[in-house]
Write a protein that holds these residues in place. Structure first.
Motif, PDB file in Angstrom:
ATOM      1  N   PRO A 140      -9.225  -5.467  -1.971  1.00  0.00           N
ATOM      2  CA  PRO A 140      -9.631  -4.155  -2.494  1.00  0.00           C
ATOM      3  C   PRO A 140      -9.034  -3.017  -1.665  1.00  0.00           C
ATOM      4  O   PRO A 140      -8.756  -3.176  -0.479  1.00  0.00           O
ATOM      5  CB  PRO A 140     -11.153  -4.161  -2.371  1.00  0.00           C
ATOM      6  CG  PRO A 140     -11.542  -5.519  -1.919  1.00  0.00           C
ATOM      7  CD  PRO A 140     -10.319  -6.216  -1.412  1.00  0.00           C
ATOM      8  N   VAL A 141      -8.880  -1.878  -2.321  1.00  0.00           N
ATOM      9  CA  VAL A 141      -8.331  -0.693  -1.653  1.00  0.00           C
ATOM     10  C   VAL A 141      -9.174  -0.334  -0.434  1.00  0.00           C
ATOM     11  O   VAL A 141      -8.650  -0.062   0.627  1.00  0.00           O
ATOM     12  CB  VAL A 141      -8.253   0.500  -2.624  1.00  0.00           C
ATOM     13  CG1 VAL A 141      -7.803   1.753  -1.911  1.00  0.00           C
ATOM     14  CG2 VAL A 141      -7.330   0.187  -3.770  1.00  0.00           C
ATOM     15  N   GLY A 182      -9.059  -9.593   4.589  1.00  0.00           N
ATOM     16  CA  GLY A 182      -9.682  -8.643   3.679  1.00  0.00           C
ATOM     17  C   GLY A 182      -9.666  -9.003   2.209  1.00  0.00           C
ATOM     18  O   GLY A 182     -10.146  -8.231   1.373  1.00  0.00           O
ATOM     19  N   PHE A 183      -9.114 -10.153   1.855  1.00  0.00           N
ATOM     20  CA  PHE A 183      -9.101 -10.574   0.453  1.00  0.00           C
ATOM     21  C   PHE A 183     -10.447 -11.162   0.072  1.00  0.00           C
ATOM     22  O   PHE A 183     -11.154 -11.724   0.904  1.00  0.00           O
ATOM     23  CB  PHE A 183      -8.014 -11.628   0.221  1.00  0.00           C
ATOM     24  CG  PHE A 183      -6.623 -11.076   0.164  1.00  0.00           C
ATOM     25  CD1 PHE A 183      -6.025 -10.766  -1.050  1.00  0.00           C
ATOM     26  CD2 PHE A 183      -5.894 -10.873   1.328  1.00  0.00           C
ATOM     27  CE1 PHE A 183      -4.738 -10.263  -1.103  1.00  0.00           C
ATOM     28  CE2 PHE A 183      -4.603 -10.371   1.287  1.00  0.00           C
ATOM     29  CZ  PHE A 183      -4.022 -10.065   0.067  1.00  0.00           C
ATOM     30  N   ASP A 203      -3.872   3.267  -3.153  1.00  0.00           N
ATOM     31  CA  ASP A 203      -5.114   3.316  -3.920  1.00  0.00           C
ATOM     32  C   ASP A 203      -5.163   2.283  -5.049  1.00  0.00           C
ATOM     33  O   ASP A 203      -5.743   2.534  -6.103  1.00  0.00           O
ATOM     34  CB  ASP A 203      -5.356   4.727  -4.487  1.00  0.00           C
ATOM     35  CG  ASP A 203      -5.350   5.775  -3.393  1.00  0.00           C
ATOM     36  OD1 ASP A 203      -5.924   5.498  -2.312  1.00  0.00           O
ATOM     37  OD2 ASP A 203      -4.763   6.853  -3.594  1.00  0.00           O
ATOM     38  N   THR A 204      -4.508   1.140  -4.824  1.00  0.00           N
ATOM     39  CA  THR A 204      -4.491   0.071  -5.820  1.00  0.00           C
ATOM     40  C   THR A 204      -4.832  -1.255  -5.146  1.00  0.00           C
ATOM     41  O   THR A 204      -4.296  -1.554  -4.078  1.00  0.00           O
ATOM     42  CB  THR A 204      -3.090  -0.038  -6.478  1.00  0.00           C
ATOM     43  OG1 THR A 204      -2.706   1.249  -6.978  1.00  0.00           O
ATOM     44  CG2 THR A 204      -3.091  -1.036  -7.615  1.00  0.00           C
ATOM     45  N   ASP A 205      -5.722  -2.018  -5.772  1.00  0.00           N
ATOM     46  CA  ASP A 205      -6.024  -3.355  -5.265  1.00  0.00           C
ATOM     47  C   ASP A 205      -4.761  -4.208  -5.301  1.00  0.00           C
ATOM     48  O   ASP A 205      -3.887  -4.006  -6.151  1.00  0.00           O
ATOM     49  CB  ASP A 205      -7.085  -4.036  -6.129  1.00  0.00           C
ATOM     50  CG  ASP A 205      -8.439  -3.350  -6.069  1.00  0.00           C
ATOM     51  OD1 ASP A 205      -8.653  -2.512  -5.172  1.00  0.00           O
ATOM     52  OD2 ASP A 205      -9.281  -3.665  -6.933  1.00  0.00           O
ATOM     53  N   ILE A 206      -4.680  -5.172  -4.396  1.00  0.00           N
ATOM     54  CA  ILE A 206      -3.528  -6.076  -4.333  1.00  0.00           C
ATOM     55  C   ILE A 206      -4.009  -7.485  -4.646  1.00  0.00           C
ATOM     56  O   ILE A 206      -5.015  -7.941  -4.100  1.00  0.00           O
ATOM     57  CB  ILE A 206      -2.853  -5.995  -2.952  1.00  0.00           C
ATOM     58  CG1 ILE A 206      -2.359  -4.563  -2.710  1.00  0.00           C
ATOM     59  CG2 ILE A 206      -1.702  -6.993  -2.860  1.00  0.00           C
ATOM     60  CD1 ILE A 206      -1.992  -4.253  -1.303  1.00  0.00           C
ATOM     61  N   HIS A 207      -3.290  -8.156  -5.522  1.00  0.00           N
ATOM     62  CA  HIS A 207      -3.680  -9.485  -5.979  1.00  0.00           C
ATOM     63  C   HIS A 207      -2.754 -10.552  -5.391  1.00  0.00           C
ATOM     64  O   HIS A 207      -1.592 -10.278  -5.090  1.00  0.00           O
ATOM     65  CB  HIS A 207      -3.620  -9.548  -7.498  1.00  0.00           C
ATOM     66  CG  HIS A 207      -4.674  -8.721  -8.163  1.00  0.00           C
ATOM     67  ND1 HIS A 207      -5.341  -9.147  -9.275  1.00  0.00           N
ATOM     68  CD2 HIS A 207      -5.202  -7.498  -7.882  1.00  0.00           C
ATOM     69  CE1 HIS A 207      -6.222  -8.242  -9.650  1.00  0.00           C
ATOM     70  NE2 HIS A 207      -6.135  -7.221  -8.823  1.00  0.00           N
ATOM     71  N   ALA A 216       0.820  -1.212   0.000  1.00  0.00           N
ATOM     72  CA  ALA A 216       0.000   0.000   0.000  1.00  0.00           C
ATOM     73  C   ALA A 216       0.858   1.268   0.000  1.00  0.00           C
ATOM     74  O   ALA A 216       0.480   2.281  -0.601  1.00  0.00           O
ATOM     75  CB  ALA A 216      -0.943  -0.007   1.202  1.00  0.00           C
ATOM     76  N   ALA A 217       1.995   1.222   0.669  1.00  0.00           N
ATOM     77  CA  ALA A 217       2.894   2.385   0.675  1.00  0.00           C
ATOM     78  C   ALA A 217       3.502   2.611  -0.709  1.00  0.00           C
ATOM     79  O   ALA A 217       3.676   3.757  -1.143  1.00  0.00           O
ATOM     80  CB  ALA A 217       3.992   2.199   1.720  1.00  0.00           C
ATOM     81  N   LEU A 218       3.818   1.523  -1.406  1.00  0.00           N
ATOM     82  CA  LEU A 218       4.422   1.634  -2.732  1.00  0.00           C
ATOM     83  C   LEU A 218       3.398   1.975  -3.803  1.00  0.00           C
ATOM     84  O   LEU A 218       3.688   2.727  -4.736  1.00  0.00           O
ATOM     85  CB  LEU A 218       5.136   0.330  -3.099  1.00  0.00           C
ATOM     86  CG  LEU A 218       6.387   0.005  -2.285  1.00  0.00           C
ATOM     87  CD1 LEU A 218       6.816  -1.439  -2.517  1.00  0.00           C
ATOM     88  CD2 LEU A 218       7.514   0.959  -2.651  1.00  0.00           C
TER      89      LEU A 218
END
Length: 151
Positions: free
Chosen positions: A149-150, A128-129, A109-113, A104-106
């Motif tokens: 999700p963000v 949270g996934f 506002d982007t979803d992580i997969h 999230a720091a890098l």
């Protein structure tokens, strides 16, 4: 115990060796799954290695991958593992939480997969996934695409 977040170039040789040893122990030996562990993603300049050491030994590890490295347009996390001797201490949850903070720091506002092993679906849902695919085989092990999700 000491947490580190490092690029490949910042890894010293002992940490690199211990990190790779843990990954092979978990994903190749324990899971009896011969696959190409060294996939060049570790070398990507934006990859971050999240490491927990006890002394000189890596006991928990994950990596954050830049958008497009594993998932088209999205950052991902992978190689999430805890050594057998350190399991049942809650380190897996702390490891994933730290990994998500780094991602999230890098890439805010982007979803992580993630491509999660199916038996860990509830573990990741609790963090949270959400499931984003039907189960599929990856290296002959059932996996599921999941997205954090963000919001």
């Amino acid at each position: 115990m000491q947490w580190q977040v490092l690029t490949f170039d910042e890894l010293d040789t002992y940490t690199l060796y211990s990190m790779l040893q843990l990954r092979v122990d978990v994903f190749v030996v324990e899971q009896n799954c011969p696959y190409p562990e060294l996939d060049d993603k570790d070398l990507h300049p934006q990859t971050r290695h999240i490491i927990l050491k006890k002394g000189e030994k890596v006991i928990a590890y994950s990596r954050v991958l830049a958008p497009g490295v594993s998932f088209e347009g999205y950052p991902g996390i992978g190689r999430v593992c805890v050594s057998q001797t350190a399991r049942r201490l809650g380190l897996g949850q702390v490891l994933v939480e730290r990994t998500l903070e780094v991602a999230a720091a890098l890439w805010p506002d982007t979803d992580i997969h993630i491509s999660a092993q199916c038996y860990l679906q509830q573990f990741y849902q609790d963090l949270g996934f959400k499931a984003a695919s039907e189960p599929y085989l990856e290296d002959d092990i059932p996996h599921l695409k999941m997205i954090k999700p963000v919001n």
